[in-house]
Write an enzyme that holds these catalytic residues in place. Structure first.
Site, PDB file in Angstrom:
ATOM      1  N   GLN A 422      -2.863  45.139  36.115  1.00 11.47           N
ATOM      2  CA  GLN A 422      -3.869  44.435  36.903  1.00 11.47           C
ATOM      3  C   GLN A 422      -5.128  45.288  37.066  1.00 11.47           C
ATOM      4  O   GLN A 422      -5.058  46.489  37.318  1.00 11.47           O
ATOM      5  CB  GLN A 422      -3.322  44.065  38.285  1.00 11.47           C
ATOM      6  CG  GLN A 422      -2.342  42.914  38.270  1.00 11.47           C
ATOM      7  CD  GLN A 422      -3.005  41.554  38.067  1.00 11.47           C
ATOM      8  OE1 GLN A 422      -4.210  41.446  37.871  1.00 11.47           O
ATOM      9  NE2 GLN A 422      -2.204  40.505  38.099  1.00 11.47           N
ATOM     10  N   GLU A 472       8.554  40.595  27.925  1.00  8.38           N
ATOM     11  CA  GLU A 472       7.143  40.866  27.612  1.00  8.38           C
ATOM     12  C   GLU A 472       6.913  40.801  26.103  1.00  8.38           C
ATOM     13  O   GLU A 472       7.765  41.229  25.311  1.00  8.38           O
ATOM     14  CB  GLU A 472       6.765  42.250  28.139  1.00  8.38           C
ATOM     15  CG  GLU A 472       5.433  42.785  27.682  1.00  8.38           C
ATOM     16  CD  GLU A 472       4.262  41.897  28.057  1.00  8.38           C
ATOM     17  OE1 GLU A 472       3.345  41.762  27.226  1.00  8.38           O
ATOM     18  OE2 GLU A 472       4.261  41.346  29.176  1.00  8.38           O
ATOM     19  N   ASP A 521       4.246  35.784  35.754  1.00  5.03           N
ATOM     20  CA  ASP A 521       2.842  36.193  35.874  1.00  5.03           C
ATOM     21  C   ASP A 521       2.203  36.068  34.495  1.00  5.03           C
ATOM     22  O   ASP A 521       1.890  37.066  33.842  1.00  5.03           O
ATOM     23  CB  ASP A 521       2.768  37.634  36.390  1.00  5.03           C
ATOM     24  CG  ASP A 521       1.342  38.079  36.681  1.00  5.03           C
ATOM     25  OD1 ASP A 521       0.430  37.237  36.639  1.00  5.03           O
ATOM     26  OD2 ASP A 521       1.135  39.279  36.936  1.00  5.03           O
ATOM     27  N   CYS A 549      -3.303  33.410  37.388  1.00  2.00           N
ATOM     28  CA  CYS A 549      -4.660  33.959  37.387  1.00  2.00           C
ATOM     29  C   CYS A 549      -5.681  32.837  37.246  1.00  2.00           C
ATOM     30  O   CYS A 549      -6.858  33.032  37.540  1.00  2.00           O
ATOM     31  CB  CYS A 549      -4.834  34.975  36.274  1.00  2.00           C
ATOM     32  SG  CYS A 549      -4.555  34.315  34.642  1.00  2.00           S
ATOM     33  N   GLU A 592      -6.372  35.383  42.186  1.00  2.67           N
ATOM     34  CA  GLU A 592      -4.987  35.096  41.823  1.00  2.67           C
ATOM     35  C   GLU A 592      -4.418  34.106  42.852  1.00  2.67           C
ATOM     36  O   GLU A 592      -4.798  34.129  44.029  1.00  2.67           O
ATOM     37  CB  GLU A 592      -4.148  36.372  41.834  1.00  2.67           C
ATOM     38  CG  GLU A 592      -4.589  37.429  40.842  1.00  2.67           C
ATOM     39  CD  GLU A 592      -4.037  37.220  39.443  1.00  2.67           C
ATOM     40  OE1 GLU A 592      -2.958  36.614  39.310  1.00  2.67           O
ATOM     41  OE2 GLU A 592      -4.692  37.677  38.480  1.00  2.67           O
TER      42      GLU A 592
END
Length: 629
Positions: A422, A472, A521, A549, A592
């Site tokens: 971030q 990921e 996220d 986001c 966010e």
């Protein structure tokens, strides 16, 4: 999550984005270039405003079609789903809903031809569709220049004349004001007012979500009726926005383009005043911007001195010539700085490139650039794309450490060049603390951390739970996450590399814990639909914390989580029960948004209007209690 050249919420704009997205579809509505105008522009694809098309470079504009006679009132997502349903895989979609046509591009000729055969003559909502080849879009810079030349030559130039006054007024402002307006548009708005605007934006998203849930899940209407009455037409309470602890110099990652300065200086490193598609390539130094750290500004200044003393030219997106393309700077609170130099090799020999890297090494370790404070330096060869792929470009380590390190919530994290972290560390601590609070975890919980980046969220929660499983796409980030878990003495954390839509269903099926919470996220466009479908099918997954986001872009995810069960969407729907905005990007409109979803199989006791002929209850003569399941 992963980003390379541009952050997922980066308001500044950059040279290009190779950030991972669930797909590469782009919604562009009602632009000012309908087919009639497009057909009149240029003399052909071989030259003029179409000069950017070359056989050895990739642009989906080469494989472009126009779909005509679309039904009224359809949206971008309707068209996207319709095409996917019929086996058509577009690269980009540009919908002109009022004129009932769309431009669609593809990654290659085979996919384009397949789409033309499949869609032409097909009926959709009583409309028979037609498909034809379309011209590529004109190069914005060359198009603008052509119009200017026509005006100067006395030829009709109505398009330019219509906006010329506004352009001239903007150009009269000092460059520091112009760049502030471009990259931090709320710089002159009091911070309390900024927060109110962002909260209002999220409120609008929740009100739209409420309507969409009602349209897609009639069984939830009684529950929605009560929620809307209680929460200003929203499906759940919106808690007060949490401000950023820091308002200036908060960005720990910035992407600077390299080009001709707005002041006429060649080889300027900074931000563009506008986008290329808007006809602007002028670059302004970040020296007076408020969101860039002093450490990053120092690197920019040192690097700019280096390239101005260097014979290699700046890369031109107009002619595809030149070399210097971009500089990315990452910093941390423990005073470590990483610089990543993006360079187009063109036809340079390997010996010349190695000599350049040696010069960079010498300049930043022994020369004038030593004052820049760089602790890690990388070099990336960034040529023109020859395919539609957006994979991470290899980073060549030049000097210093391989990573930078950061501390967050009392934990240590290492960060590689391509890994997501971030961009506002103090505000990220606020965000992750809220996520941990909302997740309602205990020692029997298993956390699925989807799009986990360097593992920040999962690692910050690991000591509270039985197990954390991270997923990921970026291999570098996964290696960082594993190292970060080890560095923080955690043994109940594991990470998997791959696309979330491929890995998540398998990981989820292997989890035997009865208490599973998912924390997602994702990048701007949200999660792939396969991930949402897997979440819906998981009977033991009762709680989901969604960190968005861009809440507007993630709307389809929210709707699919809540829509009624069907042959495609199996399993109990979720309900949004709590929402909040967290400001990670002061001076911009970005923030966010956290949404907490609970499985609707969890019963809710709500008050609903009593029918006239039903007996009153003790709580009210007008309402009675009802369990909504």
């Amino acid at each position: 999550m992963t980003d390379v050249a541009v952050d997922k919420t980066d308001p500044a704009g950059s040279l290009s984005s190779t950030e991972k997205e669930p797909d590469d579809l782009i919604e562009e509505k009602n632009q000012d270039n309908p087919p009639a105008a497009a057909a009149e522009e240029g003399e052909g694809a071989a030259g003029g405003v179409y000069r950017y098309i070359k056989d050895d470079l990739f642009t989906s504009e080469i494989f472009k079609v126009e779909i005509q006679n679309l039904p009224k009132y359809i949206g971008f997502n309707d068209l996207k789903k319709f095409l996917n349903k019929h086996g058509v895989n577009p690269h980009k979609i540009k919908l002109f809903s009022k004129q009932m046509f769309a431009f669609v591009t593809f990654k290659n000729q085979e996919e384009r031809d397949k789409a033309m055969k499949a869609v032409h003559g097909m009926q959709w909502k009583s409309k028979v569709l037609s498909v034809r080849l379309a011209k590529p879009k004109a190069d914005p810079i060359l198009k603008k220049r052509k119009l200017e030349e026509e005006v100067e030559g006395g030829q009709p130039g109505t398009k330019r004349a219509a906006g010329s006054q506004e352009v001239e007024e903007n150009e009269e402002e000092p460059l520091n004001i112009q760049i502030a307006n471009a990259v931090t548009p709320l710089w002159n708005v009091p911070y309390e007012e900024q927060l109110k605007r962002k909260e209002k934006e999220v409120e609008g998203v929740l009100q739209k979500l409420t309507r969409e849930i009602g349209n897609n899940n009639k069984a939830m209407l009684p529950w929605l009726f009560v929620q809307k009455e209680k929460f200003n037409k929203m499906c759940c309470p919106l808690e007060a926005i949490r401000p950023s602890p820091v308002l200036t110099e908060y960005r720990n990652k910035c992407e600077f383009v390299i080009g001709v300065g707005a002041d006429g200086e060649d080889k300027t490193v900074g931000f563009r005043l506008g986008k290329y598609k808007g006809g602007s390539c002028a670059v302004v130094s970040p020296s007076e911007t408020t969101h860039v750290s002093s450490e990053a500004k120092r690197v920019v200044q040192g690097f700019q001195q280096f390239i101005r003393a260097n014979p290699y030219a700046v890369y031109s997106p107009e002619t595809y010539e030149g070399h210097w393309r971009q500089l990315t700077v990452r910093t941390s609170r423990i005073k470590q700085t990483m610089a990543i130099v993006f360079f187009n090799p063109q036809k340079l020999q390997e010996e010349e490139i190695e000599e350049l890297k040696r010069n960079l090494h010498q300049y930043f370790t022994e020369g004038e650039g030593k004052e820049s404070g760089i602790t890690s330096l990388y070099f990336v060869r960034m040529g023109q794309r020859t395919s539609a792929g957006t994979e991470d470009l290899p980073c060549e380590h030049v000097t210093g450490e391989e990573w930078i390190h950061e501390e967050l919530l009392g934990l240590k994290f290492r960060i590689s060049p391509h890994s997501f972290f971030q961009t506002n560390t103090p505000a990220a601590e606020v965000l992750y603390s809220a996520v941990g609070e909302w997740a309602q975890l205990d020692q029997d919980s298993t956390v699925l951390d989807v799009c986990c980046g360097t593992g920040t969220i999962g690692i910050s929660l690991a000591k509270r739970v039985k197990k954390v499983i991270g997923i990921e796409l970026c291999q570098e980030a996964v290696e960082d996450a594993k190292a970060n878990a080890e560095a923080n003495g955690l043994t109940n954390v594991e990470f998997h590399c791959g696309k979330a839509e491929d890995v998540f269903p398998t990981v989820l099926n292997a989890v035997v814990s009865p208490n599973v919470t998912a924390i997602v996220d994702p990048p701007r466009a949200g999660l792939h639909s396969k991930v949402i479908l897997a979440i819906r099918r998981a009977e033991h997954l009762k709680r989901l914390v969604y960190v968005a986001c861009n809440a507007k872009a993630a709307m389809n995810n929210f709707i699919d989580l809540c829509r009624a069960p069907s042959n495609r969407v199996r399993g109990s729907p979720f309900r949004p029960v709590r929402a909040m905005a967290v400001d990670l990007f002061p001076q911009t409109m970005h923030c966010e948004t956290i949404l907490l979803f609970n499985d609707s199989a969890l019963q809710f006791l709500v008050a609903v209007p009593r029918k006239p002929d039903s007996p009153p209850t003790q709580c009210s003569t007008d309402f009675h209690l009802r369990v909504i399941s």
